[in-house]
Design an enzyme around this catalytic site. Structure first.
Site, PDB file in Angstrom:
ATOM      1  N   PHE A 160      42.685  60.581 121.818  1.00 43.34           N
ATOM      2  CA  PHE A 160      43.057  60.278 120.437  1.00 43.34           C
ATOM      3  C   PHE A 160      42.901  61.518 119.560  1.00 43.34           C
ATOM      4  O   PHE A 160      42.402  61.441 118.433  1.00 43.34           O
ATOM      5  CB  PHE A 160      42.189  59.136 119.888  1.00 43.34           C
ATOM      6  CG  PHE A 160      42.233  57.878 120.711  1.00 43.34           C
ATOM      7  CD1 PHE A 160      43.342  57.057 120.685  1.00 43.34           C
ATOM      8  CD2 PHE A 160      41.165  57.528 121.520  1.00 43.34           C
ATOM      9  CE1 PHE A 160      43.392  55.896 121.448  1.00 43.34           C
ATOM     10  CE2 PHE A 160      41.195  56.369 122.289  1.00 43.34           C
ATOM     11  CZ  PHE A 160      42.317  55.548 122.257  1.00 43.34           C
ATOM     12  N   ARG A 162      43.607  64.610 117.131  1.00 43.48           N
ATOM     13  CA  ARG A 162      44.465  65.022 116.017  1.00 43.48           C
ATOM     14  C   ARG A 162      44.551  66.542 116.037  1.00 43.48           C
ATOM     15  O   ARG A 162      43.508  67.221 116.007  1.00 43.48           O
ATOM     16  CB  ARG A 162      43.877  64.557 114.688  1.00 43.48           C
ATOM     17  CG  ARG A 162      43.707  63.057 114.538  1.00 43.48           C
ATOM     18  CD  ARG A 162      42.824  62.745 113.338  1.00 43.48           C
ATOM     19  NE  ARG A 162      41.480  63.279 113.516  1.00 43.48           N
ATOM     20  CZ  ARG A 162      40.607  63.458 112.523  1.00 43.48           C
ATOM     21  NH1 ARG A 162      40.960  63.156 111.277  1.00 43.48           N
ATOM     22  NH2 ARG A 162      39.405  63.937 112.763  1.00 43.48           N
ATOM     23  N   PHE A 260      47.294  58.123 105.403  1.00 45.65           N
ATOM     24  CA  PHE A 260      48.680  58.053 105.866  1.00 45.65           C
ATOM     25  C   PHE A 260      49.599  57.355 104.862  1.00 45.65           C
ATOM     26  O   PHE A 260      50.581  56.730 105.243  1.00 45.65           O
ATOM     27  CB  PHE A 260      48.772  57.377 107.241  1.00 45.65           C
ATOM     28  CG  PHE A 260      48.117  58.175 108.334  1.00 45.65           C
ATOM     29  CD1 PHE A 260      48.816  59.161 109.009  1.00 45.65           C
ATOM     30  CD2 PHE A 260      46.787  57.965 108.661  1.00 45.65           C
ATOM     31  CE1 PHE A 260      48.210  59.915 109.993  1.00 45.65           C
ATOM     32  CE2 PHE A 260      46.167  58.716 109.650  1.00 45.65           C
ATOM     33  CZ  PHE A 260      46.888  59.696 110.313  1.00 45.65           C
ATOM     34  N   CYS A 271      53.684  63.982 119.670  1.00 40.41           N
ATOM     35  CA  CYS A 271      53.132  62.676 120.042  1.00 40.41           C
ATOM     36  C   CYS A 271      53.859  61.500 119.387  1.00 40.41           C
ATOM     37  O   CYS A 271      54.515  60.723 120.079  1.00 40.41           O
ATOM     38  CB  CYS A 271      51.644  62.627 119.698  1.00 40.41           C
ATOM     39  SG  CYS A 271      50.627  63.659 120.766  1.00 40.41           S
TER      40      CYS A 271
END
Length: 447
Positions: A160, A162, A260, A271
């Site tokens: 996961f 970033r 977000f 991704c």
């Protein structure tokens, strides 16, 4: 006796994971089939920009003065098989050419090469993002090819990371997911991740399909949230609303949250786009395609934002054509704190304007070399000031911190026209307007 760990594939994911495992105290051997990459990593250098990664690598790579010596790299499958107790597979799963589906050839090849080397009980851990159902197939293939048979177990442990925060995300993950079939596999993974677990990182134990679905589900949710606020930006422009204030108000709802919700030219990178497309393709194969039809609109909204920025730029230079117009683009990478230009909205917009006759000059703090390789026909400048020199419009398309700190007065003295289009809603409109600029942002017709 302490576990020994191998990492198969030393790209963005693998190089980070290998360095982090060494930081956690393990003896680590990384493998790549590209000798030049192994040579670079063995010298303590990384083939990509990721904050903190090279420093962590040099702290542990054998042969570097002052290092722990816990980390080495090789091209030998035999060496990997003999060395490792736990083997992490971190190879790429790109989108197939001309299809939505995931290309599993790199993963399959890694398993075909590794399995024959497994002569004692071992655990192979998949970290690559794969279509649901892949782990069960690979577990069978592993047991079939490994000399040790069923004692070569498989677990699935999705990543996961970033980009820009990968080192911290590996050492201090917000959750760890372990898809396992036995208590032994779970025990080994708990031993590998004892440090993060001890710090409080949740450790979620699942079956194979659930573990595989976590990563694609998470990326699909994030992509949906980004496209939602970008859809609201379209409505705001039509209704003279302000999407930044709308997002601020929505973000105070704890059911929604603030992250977000920044409208702009949309998401890109290696991704999110390919993962949601592969997810749709796999759902279709499983007969559940109707469950994910909304992702087609998510993808469509995202791609539409790039075209909208091109239209805003055309309006800014007169509305008819880009021919003879100079366009400055601030940003080439798909996000800040990275040199990754894969499916970059910034470069996509720059390329569209160039194809329509505009003279485009790009500047990015870290992505220039990769951008030049991908779009060699665009113009490139060594500084933001050089990029905007003589420009009829300036486009801000990657939210690097240094772009928020630009001397807007100095920029205004060299541009052709003081027009800034903020494709990330990250600049301060008042600062630019006070310096005599016309400021326009996506979803903010009045801002």
């Amino acid at each position: 006796m302490a576990l020994k760990i191998t990492v198969i594939g030393t790209g963005y994911l693998g190089a980070t994971h290998a360095a982090a495992m060494a930081e956690l105290g393990f003896e680590v051997l990384g493998l790549d089939i590209v000798p030049e990459k192994v040579e670079m990593l063995s010298a303590g250098r990384v083939p990509m920009y990721e904050p903190g990664l090279e420093e962590l690598l040099r702290k542990h790579v054998a042969g570097i003065e002052g290092s722990t010596g816990r980390l080495r790299f090789t091209t030998s499958w035999e060496e990997v098989g003999a060395f490792g107790d736990v083997h992490f597979v971190c190879v790429n799963t790109p989108q197939k050419h001309g299809e939505y589906a995931c290309d599993m050839s790199y993963v399959d090849s890694a398993f075909e090469s590794l399995a024959p080397q497994l002569t004692r009980p071992t655990l192979v851990v998949g970290k690559s993002t794969v279509p649901v159902g892949s782990a069960a197939r690979l577990a069978d293939r592993l047991a079939e090819l490994a000399p040790v048979g069923a004692d070569a177990e498989l677990a699935w442990n999705p990543e996961f990371l970033r980009e820009g925060f990968a080192v911290n995300d590996t050492l201090h993950p917000d959750r760890l997911v372990a898809g396992v079939r036995s208590e032994r596999a779970e025990k080994l993974l708990r031993e590998v991740y004892a440090g993060p677990i001890g710090e409080g990182s949740p450790f979620v134990v699942t079956d194979f399909p659930t573990a595989e679905l976590v990563k694609t589900s998470a990326n699909s949710f994030l992509a949906t949230k980004i496209s939602f606020i970008n859809a609201m930006a379209e409505v705001c422009e039509a209704a003279d609303g302000d999407v930044v204030k709308l997002a601020e108000a929505l973000g105070h709802d704890e059911r929604i949250g603030k992250k977000f919700l920044r409208a702009g030219v949309g998401f890109g990178g290696g991704c999110l786009p390919k993962d949601i497309r592969a997810f749709m393709a796999r759902a279709g194969e499983l007969g559940a395609d109707q469950a994910l039809t909304f992702l087609r609109e998510v993808d469509s909204i995202n791609m539409r934002r790039r075209g909208h920025m091109v239209e805003l730029a055309r309006e800014a230079v007169g509305g008819a054509s880009f021919l003879g117009k100079r366009v400055a683009v601030l940003g080439a990478t798909f996000k800040p704190d990275s040199d990754d230009v894969r499916d970059s909205p910034a470069l996509n917009v720059a390329g569209q304007i160039h194809l329509q006759g505009g003279q485009v000059t790009v500047f990015d703090p870290k992505g220039m070399d990769n951008a030049r390789r991908l779009f060699p026909t665009l113009g490139y400048a060594d500084t933001a000031l050089d990029a905007v020199r003589g420009a009829d419009v300036v486009l801000h398309l990657t939210e690097w911190r240094e772009f928020r700190e630009l001397d807007v007065v100095a920029l205004g003295e060299v541009v052709g026209e003081r027009i800034i289009l903020d494709g990330r809603n990250a600049l301060d409109p008042l600062v630019w307007r006070e310096a005599g600029w016309t400021y326009r942002a996506m979803g903010r017709p009045k801002a």
